[in-house]
Design a protein around this motif. Structure first.
Motif, PDB file in Angstrom:
ATOM      1  N   GLY A   1       0.818  -1.092  -0.030  1.00  0.00           N
ATOM      2  CA  GLY A   1      -0.057  -0.071  -0.145  1.00  0.00           C
ATOM      3  C   GLY A   1       0.914   1.293   0.001  1.00  0.00           C
ATOM      4  O   GLY A   1       0.524   2.094  -0.514  1.00  0.00           O
ATOM      5  N   ALA A   2       2.132   1.129   0.716  1.00  0.00           N
ATOM      6  CA  ALA A   2       2.871   2.438   0.735  1.00  0.00           C
ATOM      7  C   ALA A   2       3.492   2.605  -0.636  1.00  0.00           C
ATOM      8  O   ALA A   2       3.407   3.677  -1.266  1.00  0.00           O
ATOM      9  N   VAL A   3       3.845   1.407  -1.305  1.00  0.00           N
ATOM     10  CA  VAL A   3       4.304   1.634  -2.769  1.00  0.00           C
ATOM     11  C   VAL A   3       3.348   2.260  -3.722  1.00  0.00           C
ATOM     12  O   VAL A   3       3.559   2.949  -4.436  1.00  0.00           O
ATOM     13  N   GLY A   4       1.934   1.538  -3.444  1.00  0.00           N
ATOM     14  CA  GLY A   4       1.090   2.118  -4.281  1.00  0.00           C
ATOM     15  C   GLY A   4       0.736   3.612  -4.051  1.00  0.00           C
ATOM     16  O   GLY A   4       0.305   4.352  -5.007  1.00  0.00           O
ATOM     17  N   ALA A   5       1.022   4.117  -2.660  1.00  0.00           N
ATOM     18  CA  ALA A   5       0.594   5.628  -2.390  1.00  0.00           C
ATOM     19  C   ALA A   5       1.730   6.418  -3.078  1.00  0.00           C
ATOM     20  O   ALA A   5       1.673   7.365  -3.637  1.00  0.00           O
ATOM     21  N   VAL A   6       2.908   5.608  -3.163  1.00  0.00           N
ATOM     22  CA  VAL A   6       4.163   6.808  -3.717  1.00  0.00           C
ATOM     23  C   VAL A   6       3.803   6.614  -5.237  1.00  0.00           C
ATOM     24  O   VAL A   6       3.901   7.774  -5.758  1.00  0.00           O
ATOM     25  N   VAL A   7       3.336   5.650  -5.811  1.00  0.00           N
ATOM     26  CA  VAL A   7       3.312   5.562  -7.258  1.00  0.00           C
ATOM     27  C   VAL A   7       1.796   6.565  -7.662  1.00  0.00           C
ATOM     28  O   VAL A   7       1.985   7.197  -8.583  1.00  0.00           O
ATOM     29  N   GLY A   8       0.833   6.466  -6.781  1.00  0.00           N
ATOM     30  CA  GLY A   8      -0.182   7.247  -7.019  1.00  0.00           C
ATOM     31  C   GLY A   8       0.158   8.843  -6.947  1.00  0.00           C
ATOM     32  O   GLY A   8      -0.338   9.585  -7.737  1.00  0.00           O
ATOM     33  N   LEU A   9       1.070   9.197  -6.123  1.00  0.00           N
ATOM     34  CA  LEU A   9       1.332  10.323  -5.996  1.00  0.00           C
ATOM     35  C   LEU A   9       2.336  10.931  -6.975  1.00  0.00           C
ATOM     36  O   LEU A   9       1.972  11.886  -7.598  1.00  0.00           O
ATOM     37  N   VAL A  10       3.084  10.204  -7.658  1.00  0.00           N
ATOM     38  CA  VAL A  10       3.850  10.404  -8.626  1.00  0.00           C
ATOM     39  C   VAL A  10       2.980  10.710  -9.981  1.00  0.00           C
ATOM     40  O   VAL A  10       3.272  11.572 -10.828  1.00  0.00           O
TER      41      VAL A  10
END
Length: 366
Positions: free
Chosen positions: A36-45
């Motif tokens: 989920g943290a990786v998905g959050a980073v990708v979503g922000l990018v």
């Protein structure tokens, strides 16, 4: 009885399986949180890579026409000239439900290429076509994916002969170049029209990457659409008025010529009391009277034609005018962030429940 026991046993096994899956997910909650943290980073990018878009919406309320109403004044005027207008007008082929097709048509979009616009800072004055080609950006992944196509297009443009190039720079709607077709497609997707079937309110929306450009182009689209519909609806009436004007001018000139002949004859034959002179005088006077009668009738018909043009001219009430948007309409960063976190959590759960076991099974077989 045996069947009921089998059903109860299956339900218990299914409940146990669900509990086992939930326990497996709970034991691997750290993995789900990492994903989920990786998905959050990708979503922000992704959210911050998508350029901001500003949408301006204009709402127009067209005039509700009634064929029976409004014919009284014009009918009375037509009755004076002996003209019967009838009780109803012809069918309108461009009704509000076709306005989205009109706005998205190639000729209409091409007519917006040369519209002058100004950015929000007021420092750059350009046209809509130049803004689409030069000042409209795309996400970085779109540019990366478009590199092979641009390379191939560059090579083809070098191999292409210059005979097909247009010398005057005018856009030919019948045969668009690849660059012109790209601008038309991009601009058509940014202009929208919607009609409420209940209230007949027309909503025109324009989405651009600059708020000032969005507002200016939306105002121009509304003005061009009203002009298009007005020209269509009044075309027949305007042609009739031009014809009535031409007939009236001819009748007016014939009347002036007949009047001038009668006056010149009377001046040349003052004092003559012969029967032939009186007959010629009466003939010229009758011709002048007949010419005046025709001139009077054509003048009345001209006034009716002018009133018809005014009657068929549609009137639009601006319910919501164009205003410069203060906030971007797209992208929704929060929605993108939540979506990527959700997808990452779903992917992590699928990996924990199914993917990991499948990979372990393949490894053991290998």
């Amino acid at each position: 009885m045996q069947e009921e026991n089998d059903v109860m046993r299956n339900d218990d096994e299914q409940e146990i399986d669900l509990l086992e899956l939930a326990r497996k997910l709970w034991d691997s909650r750290k993995t789900i949180l990492k994903w989920g943290a990786v998905g959050a980073v990708v979503g922000l990018v992704v959210a911050f890579s998508i350029p901001k878009e500003y949408t301006t919406t204009i709402k127009l309320a067209p005039e509700m026409s009634d064929n029976k109403a409004g014919s009284g004044g014009l009918g009375a005027l037509a009755a004076m000239a002996g003209v019967n207008l009838g009780g109803s007008s012809g069918a309108d082929a461009v009704y509000p439900q076709l306005y989205p097709d009109v706005v998205g048509s190639v000729p209409f979009v091409i007519s917006l290429f040369d519209v002058p616009v100004t950015d929000a800072d007021g420092a750059r004055h350009t046209t809509v076509r130049a803004f689409i080609e030069e000042d409209t950006s795309a996400p970085w992944w779109s540019a990366v994916m478009a590199l092979p196509g641009k390379a191939i297009g560059g090579v083809m443009s070098l191999l292409r002969s210059d005979d097909n190039a247009q010398g005057d720079g005018a856009v030919n709607p019948f045969k668009l170049t690849p660059e012109e077709n790209a601008v038309v497609s991009a601009l058509a997707t940014r202009i929208g029209a919607d009609v409420d079937t209940k209230t007949s309110v027309i909503s025109l929306s324009v989405t651009m990457q600059d708020p000032m450009v969005s507002a200016m182009l939306a105002d121009t689209v509304a003005a061009r659409l009203k002009t298009y519909v007005t020209d269509y609806r009044t075309e027949k009436a305007r042609r009739d008025m031009e014809y009535a004007q031409r007939i009236n001018d001819e009748a007016k000139q014939d009347y002036y010529d007949a009047q001038q002949k009668y006056a010149e004859y009377m001046d040349r034959n003052q004092g003559l009391v012969t029967r032939a002179a009186q007959t010629e005088s009466e003939r010229l006077q009758n011709e002048a009277s007949l010419a005046f009668s025709l001139y009077n009738q054509t003048a009345q018909q001209l006034q009716i034609a002018r009133a018809k043009v005014q009657q068929t001219t549609p009137v639009y009430t601006v319910v919501q005018p164009a205003t410069v948007p203060l906030r971007p309409s797209k992208p929704s960063k929060m929605l993108i962030l939540v979506g990527f976190i959700f997808l990452a959590a779903v992917a992590a759960s699928a990996w924990i429940l199914f993917g990991r076991d499948l990979v372990d099974g393949f490894r053991k077989k290998a």
